[in-house]
Design a protein around this motif. Structure first.
Motif, PDB file in Angstrom:
ATOM      1  N   LEU A 107       0.843  -1.199   0.000  1.00 20.76           N
ATOM      2  CA  LEU A 107       0.000   0.000   0.000  1.00 20.76           C
ATOM      3  C   LEU A 107       0.876   1.246   0.000  1.00 20.76           C
ATOM      4  O   LEU A 107       0.652   2.179  -0.782  1.00 20.76           O
ATOM      5  N   HIS A 108       1.883   1.278   0.853  1.00 25.44           N
ATOM      6  CA  HIS A 108       2.779   2.437   0.928  1.00 25.44           C
ATOM      7  C   HIS A 108       3.593   2.596  -0.354  1.00 25.44           C
ATOM      8  O   HIS A 108       3.762   3.712  -0.848  1.00 25.44           O
ATOM      9  N   VAL A 109       4.104   1.491  -0.881  1.00 25.79           N
ATOM     10  CA  VAL A 109       4.868   1.543  -2.139  1.00 25.79           C
ATOM     11  C   VAL A 109       3.974   2.077  -3.251  1.00 25.79           C
ATOM     12  O   VAL A 109       4.377   2.954  -4.025  1.00 25.79           O
ATOM     13  N   LEU A 110       2.763   1.568  -3.322  1.00 28.00           N
ATOM     14  CA  LEU A 110       1.806   2.011  -4.335  1.00 28.00           C
ATOM     15  C   LEU A 110       1.534   3.507  -4.212  1.00 28.00           C
ATOM     16  O   LEU A 110       1.491   4.233  -5.214  1.00 28.00           O
ATOM     17  N   ASN A 111       1.381   3.993  -2.993  1.00 25.76           N
ATOM     18  CA  ASN A 111       1.137   5.427  -2.777  1.00 25.76           C
ATOM     19  C   ASN A 111       2.302   6.265  -3.290  1.00 25.76           C
ATOM     20  O   ASN A 111       2.095   7.327  -3.883  1.00 25.76           O
ATOM     21  N   ILE A 112       3.525   5.813  -3.074  1.00 24.62           N
ATOM     22  CA  ILE A 112       4.699   6.537  -3.577  1.00 24.62           C
ATOM     23  C   ILE A 112       4.671   6.564  -5.104  1.00 24.62           C
ATOM     24  O   ILE A 112       4.871   7.603  -5.722  1.00 24.62           O
ATOM     25  N   LEU A 113       4.393   5.421  -5.716  1.00 23.59           N
ATOM     26  CA  LEU A 113       4.368   5.359  -7.180  1.00 23.59           C
ATOM     27  C   LEU A 113       3.273   6.247  -7.753  1.00 23.59           C
ATOM     28  O   LEU A 113       3.501   6.972  -8.732  1.00 23.59           O
ATOM     29  N   ARG A 114       2.102   6.215  -7.165  1.00 22.36           N
ATOM     30  CA  ARG A 114       0.975   7.026  -7.652  1.00 22.36           C
ATOM     31  C   ARG A 114       1.251   8.518  -7.452  1.00 22.36           C
ATOM     32  O   ARG A 114       0.961   9.328  -8.314  1.00 22.36           O
ATOM     33  N   ARG A 115       1.807   8.868  -6.313  1.00 28.62           N
ATOM     34  CA  ARG A 115       2.131  10.271  -6.029  1.00 28.62           C
ATOM     35  C   ARG A 115       3.168  10.771  -7.031  1.00 28.62           C
ATOM     36  O   ARG A 115       3.102  11.902  -7.517  1.00 28.62           O
ATOM     37  N   ASN A 116       4.118   9.911  -7.350  1.00 24.32           N
ATOM     38  CA  ASN A 116       5.182  10.268  -8.276  1.00 24.32           C
ATOM     39  C   ASN A 116       4.653  10.515  -9.684  1.00 24.32           C
ATOM     40  O   ASN A 116       5.176  11.332 -10.416  1.00 24.32           O
ATOM     41  N   GLN A 117       3.609   9.795 -10.070  1.00 20.58           N
ATOM     42  CA  GLN A 117       3.004   9.978 -11.394  1.00 20.58           C
ATOM     43  C   GLN A 117       2.361  11.351 -11.508  1.00 20.58           C
ATOM     44  O   GLN A 117       2.278  11.923 -12.586  1.00 20.58           O
ATOM     45  N   ASN A 118       1.861  11.848 -10.382  1.00 17.83           N
ATOM     46  CA  ASN A 118       1.129  13.115 -10.392  1.00 17.83           C
ATOM     47  C   ASN A 118       2.029  14.330 -10.219  1.00 17.83           C
ATOM     48  O   ASN A 118       1.554  15.445 -10.279  1.00 17.83           O
ATOM     49  N   ASP A 119       3.298  14.099  -9.925  1.00 13.34           N
ATOM     50  CA  ASP A 119       4.227  15.239  -9.731  1.00 13.34           C
ATOM     51  C   ASP A 119       4.769  15.742 -11.047  1.00 13.34           C
ATOM     52  O   ASP A 119       4.814  15.114 -12.031  1.00 13.34           O
TER      53      ASP A 119
END
Length: 119
Positions: A107-119
């Motif tokens: 879940l945490h790894v996924l959040n980092i990846l998703r956040r990174n896509q939006n930056d």
């Protein structure tokens, strides 16, 4: 690693909640995300990993993730990438994580990846 995150982990290390191998692993995880995903805001993952490592050493279990939440996590398009990232990282871990811990880590790894896509 953000200075505040590093200070929190150093406190856990001084208190004996995090041994040197575990601290080094967390540093490696942070470096991995910085190098590969340009993410320097990994505190939630790092703190969760530090607590999870401690639970593994003490043979304690994390509360099970609700099935509905797990379905949302595992249904995200980035889930396969998150699983691959975690498979790369977990081989360096000082402990073997349970499936319950792994779900929260993903879940945490996924959040980092998703956040990174939006930056």
């Amino acid at each position: 690693m953000k200075e505040t995150t590093e200070e929190k982990l150093k406190v856990l290390h001084r208190l004996g909640k995090l041994d040197q191998d575990s601290f080094d692993f967390l540093t490696d995880v942070d470096d991995y995300f910085l190098k590969n995903y340009y993410s320097n805001d990994n505190e939630m993952l790092l703190i969760h990993l530090s607590v999870a490592i401690n639970r593994m050493f003490e043979n304690k279990k994390v509360d099970e993730m609700p099935d509905e939440l797990w379905q949302q996590v595992s249904g995200k398009p980035e889930y396969k990438v998150a699983r691959s990232v975690w498979n790369d990282l977990k081989s360096k871990s000082p402990v073997e994580f349970t499936e319950g811990e792994t779900k929260y880590i993903l879940l945490h790894v996924l959040n980092i990846l998703r956040r990174n896509q939006n930056d």
